[in-house]
Design an enzyme around this catalytic site. Sequence first.
Site, mmCIF file in Angstrom:
data_model
loop_
_atom_site.group_PDB
_atom_site.id
_atom_site.type_symbol
_atom_site.label_atom_id
_atom_site.label_comp_id
_atom_site.label_asym_id
_atom_site.label_seq_id
_atom_site.Cartn_x
_atom_site.Cartn_y
_atom_site.Cartn_z
ATOM 1 C CG HIS A 73 15.387 -0.244 -4.550
ATOM 2 N ND1 HIS A 73 14.329 0.481 -4.795
ATOM 3 C CD2 HIS A 73 16.501 0.722 -4.742
ATOM 4 C CE1 HIS A 73 14.566 1.780 -5.085
ATOM 5 N NE2 HIS A 73 15.967 1.845 -5.226
ATOM 6 N N GLY A 117 18.240 -5.745 -2.839
ATOM 7 C CA GLY A 117 19.266 -4.902 -2.129
ATOM 8 C C GLY A 117 19.514 -4.967 -0.647
ATOM 9 C CE1 TYR A 147 21.164 -5.675 -7.236
ATOM 10 C CE2 TYR A 147 23.879 -6.166 -6.887
ATOM 11 C CZ TYR A 147 22.502 -5.711 -6.179
ATOM 12 O OH TYR A 147 22.544 -5.435 -5.006
HETATM 13 O O1 YXS Z 1 -0.285 -4.749 -1.863
HETATM 14 P P1 YXS Z 1 0.015 -3.859 -0.773
HETATM 15 O O2 YXS Z 1 0.181 -2.518 -0.934
HETATM 16 O O3 YXS Z 1 -0.277 -4.573 0.577
HETATM 17 O O4 YXS Z 1 1.941 -3.995 -0.740
HETATM 18 C C1 YXS Z 1 2.404 -5.193 -0.596
HETATM 19 C C2 YXS Z 1 3.719 -5.464 -1.727
HETATM 20 O O5 YXS Z 1 3.576 -4.792 -2.805
HETATM 21 C C3 YXS Z 1 4.544 -4.481 -0.537
HETATM 22 N N1 YXS Z 1 5.881 -5.023 -1.185
HETATM 23 C C4 YXS Z 1 6.811 -4.025 -1.682
HETATM 24 N N2 YXS Z 1 6.621 -2.761 -2.037
HETATM 25 C C5 YXS Z 1 7.788 -2.069 -2.820
HETATM 26 N N3 YXS Z 1 8.964 -2.767 -2.863
HETATM 27 C C6 YXS Z 1 8.977 -4.028 -2.437
HETATM 28 N N4 YXS Z 1 10.364 -4.471 -2.340
HETATM 29 C C7 YXS Z 1 7.928 -4.661 -1.760
HETATM 30 N N5 YXS Z 1 7.780 -6.146 -1.291
HETATM 31 C C8 YXS Z 1 6.409 -6.155 -0.789
HETATM 32 O O6 YXS Z 1 4.304 -5.062 0.737
HETATM 33 C C9 YXS Z 1 3.003 -5.353 0.721
HETATM 34 C C10 YXS Z 1 2.958 -6.864 1.281
HETATM 35 O O7 YXS Z 1 3.616 -7.721 0.415
HETATM 36 P P2 YXS Z 1 3.079 -9.143 -0.030
HETATM 37 O O8 YXS Z 1 1.589 -9.129 -0.229
HETATM 38 O O9 YXS Z 1 3.804 -9.675 -1.105
HETATM 39 O O10 YXS Z 1 3.521 -9.976 1.195
HETATM 40 P P3 YXS Z 1 4.066 -11.390 1.329
HETATM 41 O O11 YXS Z 1 4.150 -11.756 2.907
HETATM 42 O O12 YXS Z 1 2.844 -12.086 0.510
HETATM 43 O O13 YXS Z 1 5.400 -11.582 0.783
HETATM 44 C C11 YXS Z 1 6.383 -10.850 1.237
HETATM 45 C C12 YXS Z 1 7.445 -10.792 -0.116
HETATM 46 C C13 YXS Z 1 8.805 -9.948 0.711
HETATM 47 C C14 YXS Z 1 7.989 -12.329 -0.257
HETATM 48 C C15 YXS Z 1 6.798 -10.290 -1.080
HETATM 49 O O14 YXS Z 1 6.399 -8.988 -0.916
HETATM 50 C C16 YXS Z 1 8.081 -10.196 -2.432
HETATM 51 O O15 YXS Z 1 8.506 -11.023 -2.961
HETATM 52 N N6 YXS Z 1 8.281 -8.696 -2.495
HETATM 53 C C17 YXS Z 1 9.522 -8.393 -3.233
HETATM 54 C C18 YXS Z 1 10.852 -8.883 -2.625
HETATM 55 C C19 YXS Z 1 11.871 -8.492 -3.820
HETATM 56 O O16 YXS Z 1 12.105 -8.943 -4.967
HETATM 57 N N7 YXS Z 1 12.720 -7.371 -3.780
HETATM 58 C C20 YXS Z 1 13.716 -6.733 -4.359
HETATM 59 C C21 YXS Z 1 13.265 -5.378 -4.703
HETATM 60 S S1 YXS Z 1 14.446 -4.757 -5.968
HETATM 61 C C22 YXS Z 1 15.705 -4.708 -5.384
HETATM 62 O O17 YXS Z 1 16.067 -4.818 -4.244
HETATM 63 C C23 YXS Z 1 17.034 -4.325 -6.162
HETATM 64 C C24 YXS Z 1 16.751 -3.036 -7.058
HETATM 65 S S2 YXS Z 1 17.383 -5.794 -7.235
HETATM 66 O O18 YXS Z 1 16.204 -6.147 -7.768
HETATM 67 O O19 YXS Z 1 18.269 -5.509 -8.386
HETATM 68 O O20 YXS Z 1 18.026 -6.591 -6.195
#
Ligand code: YXS
Length: 268
Positions: A73, A117, A147
């Site tokens: 998400h 998600g 969740y």
């Molecule tokens: O700083 P900029 O502007 O370049 O943006 C960064 C991150 O902020 C962005 N980004 C995201 N933006 C919005 N939503 C996201 N889920 C998201 N994930 C990443 O993308 C740019 C590059 O990210 P960065 O610098 O962290 O890249 P990386 O290669 O070091 O790491 C990639 C990830 C995916 C491992 C890391 O970005 C990360 O851990 N992202 C969050 C993954 C996550 O926890 N997703 C769950 C979202 S919440 C959801 O799905 C449900 C509501 S729940 O939580 O209930 O499951």
Amino acid sequence: MTQPDSSTPPTLIATTLADNIGTLLFNNPGKLNCLSHSLMEKFIEALPALEQQGARVIVIRAPAKSRVWSAGHDINELPEPRRDPLSYGDALERLLRKVQDCPVPVIAMVEGSVWGGACDLCCSCDMVIADDKATFAMTPAKIGIPYNPSGLMHFVNHIGVNKAKEMFFTAQPTSAQEAHNNGFVNAIVPADELEAYTYGRAAHIARNAPLAVRAIKAQFRLLSRGALIDAETAERIQSIRRRVYDSQDYAEGIRAFKEKRPPHFEGK
Ligand code: YXS
């Protein structure tokens, strides 16, 4: 897979249809294919459109060699505190139900890491085929999100309550091998074989009797709710099944088998 040309803004979701196999491509690698509201709304439109155009099976994928299949998400679009972030009418929940209710099988073809998600999206698909470097992480606990019951049950039904708890409580990535061991993933293949293997499985599905495949998916969907089946649901299942065994395809499938030739199913 034809890529949109660079002159027009890239569509967040690109679709193709060939040989009754639909492909739905996440096309926002710059944002790690995160499930933004705009991408999810496009997805919710595109999936049924592929089925209505004649897809007998649909593959959901990211661009080849993606490091992140989907970052889950869009965290920037999560509602302000004190409002349920995953209520029944929210886009992510509507998207998951669209996949579960899709009348034809949906296969997630996964390379790279899958987050939040997007893991639930994989759980909502009928099959998950991943390369050997894929990982799956359920991170609500890491973000402070409770969740929701239907989402938790997707994981319990797929991998059992202990492994589901471990995924949610640790919020750590699960390796492809572990995901295969616990039943989250149907198959793991080397990255360079992933596409051929996935579309090979899809072709097997597309060649089978479409009415029978649809009726079997509909029964799995109704039965997967886990609750006792009330009389009306039982009758609904019987009516779904009757439509198939009354069909010409049913007769054709049996006739072809007896005549030792490949069946030619016409979906009627
Ligand atoms: O700083 P900029 O502007 O370049 O943006 C960064 C991150 O902020 C962005 N980004 C995201 N933006 C919005 N939503 C996201 N889920 C998201 N994930 C990443 O993308 C740019 C590059 O990210 P960065 O610098 O962290 O890249 P990386 O290669 O070091 O790491 C990639 C990830 C995916 C491992 C890391 O970005 C990360 O851990 N992202 C969050 C993954 C996550 O926890 N997703 C769950 C979202 S919440 C959801 O799905 C449900 C509501 S729940 O939580 O209930 O499951």
